[in-house]
Design an enzyme around this catalytic site. Structure first.
Site, PDB file in Angstrom:
ATOM      1  N   ASP A 384       0.858  -1.178   0.000  1.00 59.91           N
ATOM      2  CA  ASP A 384       0.000   0.000   0.000  1.00 59.91           C
ATOM      3  C   ASP A 384       0.901   1.237   0.000  1.00 59.91           C
ATOM      4  O   ASP A 384       2.100   1.149   0.294  1.00 59.91           O
ATOM      5  CB  ASP A 384      -0.897  -0.027   1.244  1.00 59.91           C
ATOM      6  CG  ASP A 384      -1.836   1.152   1.304  1.00 59.91           C
ATOM      7  OD1 ASP A 384      -2.349   1.553   0.242  1.00 59.91           O
ATOM      8  OD2 ASP A 384      -2.051   1.697   2.406  1.00 59.91           O
ATOM      9  N   LYS A 494     -15.071   6.631  -2.755  1.00 64.79           N
ATOM     10  CA  LYS A 494     -13.938   7.558  -2.743  1.00 64.79           C
ATOM     11  C   LYS A 494     -14.387   9.000  -2.527  1.00 64.79           C
ATOM     12  O   LYS A 494     -13.796   9.943  -3.051  1.00 64.79           O
ATOM     13  CB  LYS A 494     -13.104   7.425  -4.028  1.00 64.79           C
ATOM     14  CG  LYS A 494     -12.532   6.012  -4.212  1.00 64.79           C
ATOM     15  CD  LYS A 494     -11.490   5.938  -5.278  1.00 64.79           C
ATOM     16  CE  LYS A 494     -11.012   4.504  -5.470  1.00 64.79           C
ATOM     17  NZ  LYS A 494     -10.429   3.912  -4.252  1.00 64.79           N
ATOM     18  N   ASP A 742      -2.249  -0.671   5.991  1.00 69.52           N
ATOM     19  CA  ASP A 742      -2.553  -0.193   7.343  1.00 69.52           C
ATOM     20  C   ASP A 742      -4.013   0.195   7.513  1.00 69.52           C
ATOM     21  O   ASP A 742      -4.441   0.509   8.617  1.00 69.52           O
ATOM     22  CB  ASP A 742      -1.665   0.999   7.709  1.00 69.52           C
ATOM     23  CG  ASP A 742      -1.956   2.236   6.871  1.00 69.52           C
ATOM     24  OD1 ASP A 742      -2.600   2.088   5.809  1.00 69.52           O
ATOM     25  OD2 ASP A 742      -1.535   3.336   7.269  1.00 69.52           O
ATOM     26  N   ASP A 746      -7.330  -2.450   3.269  1.00 71.87           N
ATOM     27  CA  ASP A 746      -6.256  -3.409   3.011  1.00 71.87           C
ATOM     28  C   ASP A 746      -6.541  -4.784   3.601  1.00 71.87           C
ATOM     29  O   ASP A 746      -5.865  -5.760   3.259  1.00 71.87           O
ATOM     30  CB  ASP A 746      -4.926  -2.894   3.597  1.00 71.87           C
ATOM     31  CG  ASP A 746      -4.518  -1.561   3.000  1.00 71.87           C
ATOM     32  OD1 ASP A 746      -4.600  -1.429   1.767  1.00 71.87           O
ATOM     33  OD2 ASP A 746      -4.118  -0.653   3.761  1.00 71.87           O
TER      34      ASP A 746
END
Length: 1043
Positions: A384, A494, A742, A746
């Site tokens: 990531d 988003k 994190d 994920d």
């Protein structure tokens, strides 16, 4: 690759959860006491059936004020909010310690030795036999004790590291939001949960956003997100959606609830109480060693049985005076003791504690040793970006309206001399009111830059910025608006949406405020704000201008946010929003934000790469590991950061078009999956793919992505796409895939990977899904993990290579010569056992402290499917190279001593029962003494030859001149210490009066103490020549046969 890790589901918990769920449907009239029967206690939970007011009254708490400090302190005395560990069955562990590894062979040897002493020993049994039996029992006791100590020590280290992970909860006490340790949560606490939080205790949900979702996979084993609700959706406590159960996670939205059960009284606590002990599973290396152990043990037992059969069927009849039944058993014991590398299980166990200590020093939480072993096989690292490759500490750098760009620092510097743009207040309103982050209430008196913020990095940066804009009182803006509805940010949309209304305007039209990804929001915008507050229609030329600005900022590594608003028609929301169904309001918001938005401005945020990442990525790539970036960020932002940290080094970066039309696009048409990886002589290629591209990739496209490209950036990906990327990568090229991350988004990829790695600052969801936690957020710890994984496997190979030539091959040749060639046994059973479990173990342990070889991180990753602990090259080195030097040298010392006594080759070999009183003019006592001295010479010879064997085994390719154990980067002072100890053991064995009396050991002539050192040097020199050939001619047959 199969492994025992947190990624594997706890089926026992899930089965019990489902069973209890079915039983709860038929609760009946239970008469048992609830707390004594976990299942019955779960069936009697009724918190979900009470309405919010009833639940607040039951636990004497308030939604706005929470518990007061005095009440919380009283309730805290009732116990901590922690689930007791399931009971450990120590007797099972003890049985494994006592009979595990090669100990069961030692038990067989012990039993038959006792039988050879009595009753087979006759009226005058040999004390030697009893001594060997006592020695074998001592071996078992010492081995079992060592295994137990290592197990306890490693578990203690792991427990101490786990305590470093702070689990926290946000509660309302005395009317204020407070962050406290989860263990301090009490019944009646009002807890606020947001995306990424672990549920700290069983809670009845009182308030919830319309999109709140929970991950209950730990309980149910199902990956689907479970919606939350305020009202009961089922009478079944395990199926209703208005309860948040401990150890589950909020993966979307937010909610507030009242705690009704903590610790062992939670649903999870009661299931754990019913589940019992966790099943033990072998790690990767342990499976390799167990496989090797089974082969060696089968061979040893077979040879033992064969030697007994040969004695019974042939030697006993043809040469009746050669061996008694007792003597045949004692000599055949050598088959068990000679072929068993007793030091190997001890070294495997020792590796656990050594690795645990080294990882503890780096503040790395490894949930299972299998993680370290698998890290050594890692061939692809999917990382990531935010918070992993970057610091996760975002700051707002730029603002932009249609006609003006502002650098934040310059804007603050000019605040007193120049008037701020009029549109800045509009931008501030969106930034402050449409924000999921919150300041810690208890730090209100501190400067903004020192206050703790609860929220993700992006919202936190925007919140800090909005609080520091000169000339605007942020709190007054908050006080002037009512927040009617929120849709929190999630990785699929988003964007984040907030519906607000000005209080002073009374029944005015509400306003939608939206903050999110420009490429997602731009299509819904119809006009854009100028710096003076005027509006300009968003025509194509204006859109091109704004897109160019976004691309410019993104290519500099900035994350770009679009801030938008829209005032809704007055009659759209006819009723009070609070009284409407949240799902209906959410649907209206989704509809209304699809068009008519005003683009208030753009915000550019910078999240600098971690200082250690560029160097770490370079080391990882040199180790043959491909590093992919998988991020939800914009394509140009992701590519810019990838270049900064060294993930992308090529000037030319392909897109999906070049992928499908390239010259090599047909390479893998008929290839097998394991062949799909870049060849060593392939040119380095780079590609950037977006989430939209990922959706269109066919199987053939994936073959080319994974098989042709070394540098890959996946941008604008959703959690589902990240998961697919991991699964498609694992499927091809025999890849062992690690994933770093994190955030909540994920977690699915972390679970699906072979190794999930999360930063210590990551979300609770990510930490639970990962198998390794970098508590100090040090990306370099991944490098250490890869090195440790490779080192553990490398050192175990060296242990086997060291133990086998002398500890099995050279010892066994004495048994073979005795049973099949009629020679007196050249190494007594006592010296065989003693050498295997003292001399060899002491020396082999030093190999576990070896530092990495210079080329360890330059080799290709180990293929977990095809690269075993031992292979044909390994056995060639053991039996046809080192071993083929050792046993003739040792045997030559036996024959040399006998020839000095005028007993030449044909007087010693094929003698059988002729070795008796009067043989070649010697009495039986003299012949027996010659055998005792010869056995001790053979023993001393292999003891000191192992000096050369050990030094040869320390390196695969490098010369001893560049890696001596006394100084330099490969210093290992355990090697000389082990050499001294093994020499002392040999001296004690030969000169100890008690040992001489029982085991017939005896001093030997001085020359036989010196000659073996020459043999050791010769073995080392010959192996040095082999290594020189391998280094000089890497494609020669010698190099191809090298281990």
């Amino acid at each position: 690759m199969s492994q025992d890790s947190p990624q594997q589901k706890n089926y026992d918990v899930q089965i019990r959860y489902r069973t209890l769920s079915i039983q709860a449907e038929h609760a009946g009239d239970a008469t048992a006491k609830r707390d004594k029967d976990p299942a019955n206690a779960i069936r009697h939970i009724d918190a979900h059936l009470l309405n919010p007011d009833e639940i607040l009254n039951r636990y004497s708490t308030s939604l706005k004020v929470g518990l007061d400090s005095a009440s919380a302190a009283r309730r805290a005395k009732l116990g901590k909010n922690s689930i007791s560990s399931p009971p450990t069955h120590y007797w099972k562990k003890a049985v494994n310690y006592v009979f595990g590894g090669f100990n069961f062979l030692m038990w067989i040897a012990f039993i038959v030795t006792i039988l050879s002493y009595q009753p087979l020993g006759g009226a005058d049994p040999a004390a030697f036999n009893l001594g060997v039996a006592v020695l074998l029992l001592l071996v078992i006791v010492i081995s079992a004790t060592f295994y137990a100590w290592v197990d306890w020590h490693a578990s203690r280290i792991m427990h101490s590291i786990k305590s470093l992970i702070a689990q926290e909860a946000t509660v309302i006490r005395d009317g204020q939001h407070q962050t406290i340790p989860s263990s301090d949560v009490v019944v009646g606490d009002v807890v606020h949960l947001t995306i990424g939080n672990r549920v700290p205790a069983d809670m009845r949900i009182i308030e919830a956003s319309s999109d709140v979702r929970f991950d209950r996979s730990l309980l149910t084993g199902e990956s689907d997100m479970i919606p939350g609700a305020v009202d009961a959706t089922s009478n079944n406590v395990l199926e209703t959606r208005n309860l948040a159960l401990t150890s589950t996670f909020v993966v979307q939205g937010n909610c507030t609830g009242v705690v009704f059960a903590i610790g062992d009284k939670t649903v999870m606590g009661r299931i754990v109480a019913m589940s019992g002990e966790t099943k033990f599973k072998l790690t990767t290396v342990q499976r390799e060693v167990w496989f090797f152990t089974k082969i060696i043990s089968t061979l040893a037992l077979s040879l033992f049985i064969i030697s007994i059969i040969i004695w019974a069927a042939w030697l006993r009849k043809s040469f009746p005076g050669f061996e008694t039944a007792s003597g045949a058993i004692i000599n055949s014991i050598g088959c068990l003791t000679a072929f068993v590398p007793q030091g190997l299980p001890i070294c495997v166990a020792l590796s656990l504690t050594i690795v645990a200590k080294r990882m503890a020093k780096r503040s790395v939480l490894v949930k299972n040793l299998a993680t370290i072993e698998t890290l050594g096989c890692m061939s692809v690292l999917c990382s990531d970006k935010t918070g992993t490759l970057t610091m996760g500490k975002m700051t707002v750098q730029y603002l932009a309206f249609l006609d003006q760009q502002l650098h934040v620092d310059e804007m603050f510097d000019k605040a007193e001399s120049e008037k701020s743009p009029a549109a800045l207040r509009d931008l501030h309103a969106v930034a402050r009111l449409c924000n999921g982050a919150k300041f810690e209430h208890s730090e209100a008196s501190l400067p903004v830059e020192e206050r703790t913020v609860k929220g993700d990095a992006t919202d936190s940066a925007v919140l800090r910025f909005s609080e520091t804009i000169p000339g605007i009182d942020s709190q007054s803006v908050v006080d002037a608006h009512d927040t009617l509805f929120e849709i929190p940010f999630n990785s699929r949309n988003k964007w984040m949406l907030t519906l607000v209304r000005e209080r002073a305007a009374g029944d005015s039209s509400p306003t939608i405020l939206v903050k999110g990804a420009p490429d997602v929001l731009f299509p819904a915008c119809s006009d854009v704000l100028n710096s003076d507050g005027t509006l300009t229609p968003l025509v194509d030329s204006v859109r091109t201008e704004i897109h160019a600005l976004q691309s410019k900022w993104s290519s500099e590594g900035q994350r770009v946010l679009a801030l938008c608003r829209r005032t809704l028609p007055h009659d759209l929301l006819k009723h009070d929003v609070a009284s409407m169904n949240p799902n209906d309001v959410e649907q209206i918001m989704y509809t209304e934000m699809q068009e008519g938005l005003t683009l208030v401005g753009l915000v550019g945020l910078r999240d600098p790469p971690r200082s250690d990442v560029h160097g770490a990525v370079g080391i990882i790539r040199r180790a043959g590991v491909r590093v992919f970036m998988v991020t939800g960020d914009f394509k140009l932002t992701a590519l810019a950061i990838a270049r900064q940290v060294g993930i992308v080094t090529q000037e030319k970066v392909d897109s999906v078009t070049e992928l499908r039309n390239g010259a090599d696009s047909q390479r893998y048409v008929n290839a097998k999956f394991y062949e799909m990886k870049p060849a060593e002589d392939d040119p380095m290629r780079a590609i950037v793919l977006t989430g939209d591209d990922v959706e269109t990739l066919s199987e053939h496209d994936w073959n080319n992505v994974i098989g042709l490209y070394t540098e890959i950036v996946f941008a604008r990906t959703t959690p589902e796409q990240k998961l697919r990327i991991v699964e498609e990568t694992k499927k091809r090229g025999d890849n062992t895939v690690a994933v770093t991350g994190d955030g909540v988004n994920d977690a699915p990829a972390l679970k699906a990977s072979d190794i999930g790695v999360v930063m210590g600052s990551g979300s609770d969801v990510a930490k639970d899904a990962a198998s390794m936690v970098l508590l100090n957020n040090d990306f370099n710890s991944i490098v250490v993990g890869i090195e440790m994984g490779r080192l553990v496997f490398d050192n175990l190979k060296k242990v086997v290579l060291y133990l086998m030539p002398a500890g099995t091959y050279t010892e066994f040749m004495t048994v073979f010569a005795n049973v099949f060639l009629g020679m007196q046994i050249a190494l007594s059973s006592y010296l065989q056992v003693c050498f295997s479990i003292t001399n060899d173990v002491v020396m082999s342990i030093s190999l576990m402290y070896e530092q990495p070889e210079a080329d360890l991180m330059l080799r290709k990753p180990r293929n977990a499917r095809t690269d075993r602990l031992t292979d044909w090259r390994f056995f060639f080195q053991i039996y046809l190279f080192i071993g083929l030097m050792m046993w003739p040298c040792a045997m030559s010392m036996w024959f040399l001593y006998m020839s000095q006594q005028r007993l030449y080759f044909h007087d010693v070999i094929l003698v059988y029962d002729k070795w008796a009183d009067g043989w070649q003019g010697y009495s039986l006592d003299q012949l027996t003494h010659f055998v005792s001295v010869g056995q001790c010479i053979y023993y001393v010879t292999i003891v000191f030859m192992q000096y050369g064997g050990l030094l040869a085994a320390r390196n695969r390719r490098v010369s001893i001149l560049q890696s001596n154990p006394l100084w330099g980067p490969r210093q290992n002072l355990m090697v000389p210490v082990g050499m001294v100890f093994t020499m002392l053991i040999a001296i004690v064995n030969l000169y100890g009066p008690g040992l001489q009396n029982v085991f017939a050991t005896t001093p030997i002539p001085g020359m036989y103490w010196g000659i073996p050192f020459g043999f050791a040097a010769a073995i080392l020199i010959v192996d040095e020549i082999r290594k020189l050939i391998v280094r000089t001619y890497p494609k020669s047959i010698v190099a191809r046969m090298a281990w």
